[in-house]
Enzyme design. Structure first.
Site, PDB file in Angstrom:
ATOM      1  N   ARG A 109     -20.168  -9.409 -24.526  1.00  0.00           N
ATOM      2  CA  ARG A 109     -19.199 -10.466 -24.843  1.00  0.00           C
ATOM      3  C   ARG A 109     -19.237 -11.589 -23.816  1.00  0.00           C
ATOM      4  NH1 ARG A 109     -16.535  -6.550 -22.080  1.00  0.00           N
ATOM      5  NH2 ARG A 109     -14.868  -7.128 -20.635  1.00  0.00           N
ATOM      6  N   HIS A 110     -19.693 -11.282 -22.609  1.00  0.00           N
ATOM      7  CA  HIS A 110     -19.750 -12.306 -21.560  1.00  0.00           C
ATOM      8  C   HIS A 110     -20.826 -13.341 -21.851  1.00  0.00           C
ATOM      9  CE1 HIS A 110     -16.857  -9.958 -19.428  1.00  0.00           C
ATOM     10  NE2 HIS A 110     -17.651  -8.896 -19.473  1.00  0.00           N
ATOM     11  N   ASP A 139     -24.209 -27.783   4.689  1.00  0.00           N
ATOM     12  CA  ASP A 139     -23.997 -28.998   5.468  1.00  0.00           C
ATOM     13  C   ASP A 139     -23.700 -28.574   6.911  1.00  0.00           C
ATOM     14  OD1 ASP A 139     -21.276 -28.362   5.640  1.00  0.00           O
ATOM     15  OD2 ASP A 139     -20.570 -30.179   4.643  1.00  0.00           O
ATOM     16  N   HIS A 140     -23.296 -29.540   7.726  1.00  0.00           N
ATOM     17  CA  HIS A 140     -23.053 -29.265   9.152  1.00  0.00           C
ATOM     18  C   HIS A 140     -21.869 -28.330   9.375  1.00  0.00           C
ATOM     19  CE1 HIS A 140     -20.831 -32.720   7.697  1.00  0.00           C
ATOM     20  NE2 HIS A 140     -19.895 -32.439   8.588  1.00  0.00           N
ATOM     21  N   HIS A 196     -19.525 -11.031 -14.906  1.00  0.00           N
ATOM     22  CA  HIS A 196     -18.931 -11.738 -16.047  1.00  0.00           C
ATOM     23  C   HIS A 196     -19.472 -13.158 -16.217  1.00  0.00           C
ATOM     24  CE1 HIS A 196     -15.029  -9.105 -16.379  1.00  0.00           C
ATOM     25  NE2 HIS A 196     -16.145  -8.391 -16.365  1.00  0.00           N
ATOM     26  N   CYS A 209     -20.636 -25.072   2.784  1.00  0.00           N
ATOM     27  CA  CYS A 209     -20.135 -26.235   3.521  1.00  0.00           C
ATOM     28  C   CYS A 209     -18.899 -25.766   4.285  1.00  0.00           C
ATOM     29  CB  CYS A 209     -19.859 -27.432   2.602  1.00  0.00           C
ATOM     30  SG  CYS A 209     -18.475 -27.256   1.454  1.00  0.00           S
ATOM     31  N   GLY A 210     -18.107 -26.682   4.802  1.00  0.00           N
ATOM     32  CA  GLY A 210     -16.969 -26.275   5.624  1.00  0.00           C
ATOM     33  C   GLY A 210     -16.015 -25.352   4.888  1.00  0.00           C
ATOM     34  N   THR A 211     -15.619 -25.781   3.698  1.00  0.00           N
ATOM     35  CA  THR A 211     -14.713 -24.967   2.887  1.00  0.00           C
ATOM     36  C   THR A 211     -15.412 -24.270   1.728  1.00  0.00           C
ATOM     37  OG1 THR A 211     -14.288 -26.879   1.499  1.00  0.00           O
ATOM     38  CG2 THR A 211     -12.740 -26.493   3.330  1.00  0.00           C
ATOM     39  N   GLY A 212     -16.591 -24.745   1.386  1.00  0.00           N
ATOM     40  CA  GLY A 212     -17.268 -24.293   0.165  1.00  0.00           C
ATOM     41  C   GLY A 212     -16.845 -25.088  -1.050  1.00  0.00           C
ATOM     42  N   GLY A 219     -16.442 -28.666  -1.597  1.00  0.00           N
ATOM     43  CA  GLY A 219     -17.229 -29.831  -1.989  1.00  0.00           C
ATOM     44  C   GLY A 219     -18.588 -29.454  -2.542  1.00  0.00           C
TER      45      GLY A 219
END
Ligand code: RB5
Length: 146
Positions: free
Chosen positions: A132-133, A8-9, A98, A65-68, A70
């Site tokens: 196992r993963h 995003d922006h 994992h 995005c700004g924080t990652g 959303g």
């Protein structure tokens, strides 16, 4: 490997930096935008990137995005997506080894370009460990149908 990337922006500059790092690898990059400062809605970007991953048009995706936050939450609403929001190299490695993450998320307003580049390198070069993963991944993906 084919990678579809979008932001995003709030992370347009980070997207350009990430593309420079991706160019170090043998990858075909598809950029679905956004390309300017005009406000866009991160779920729309997550949907575009993840559509390519789910269809197989891309092997993996990167969403920013700004924080990652959303865009990673939005990506994880899409069936078949395992999106990992990473702000450190160890988590980026583990998200591949994992969790077999098929989408990486980062935040353009919370990450420096240097650390983000190291995260991308770790994410690109770490293989899924299986074993196992895989059992845990199968259980995780079964939650989509419950
Ligand atoms: C957009 O202003 C901002 O909300 C978005 O980039 C992201 O940080 C949301 O999680």
């Amino acid at each position: 490997m084919k990678i579809t990337i979008g932001s995003d922006h709030g992370a347009v500059e980070l997207k350009e930096e990430v593309k420079k790092v991706l160019a170090e690898f043998d990858v075909e990059i598809k950029d679905v935008g956004t390309f300017g400062k005009e406000s866009v809605d991160y779920p729309d970007i997550a949907e575009k990137v993840c559509a390519d991953v789910v269809s197989g048009a891309a092997d993996r995706g990167i969403v920013l995005c700004g924080t990652g936050l959303g865009i990673s939450i939005a990506a994880n609403k899409i069936k078949g997506i395992r999106c990992a929001l990473c702000s450190d190299v160890y988590s980026a490695k583990m998200s591949r080894e994992h969790n077999n993450a098929n989408v990486l998320a980062m935040g353009g307003r919370v990450m420096g370009f240097g650390p983000a580049g190291e995260i991308v390198r770790a994410w690109m070069t770490t293989e899924f460990a299986g074993g196992r993963h895989q059992r845990r991944i199968d259980k995780m993906m079964a939650l989509e149908s419950k």
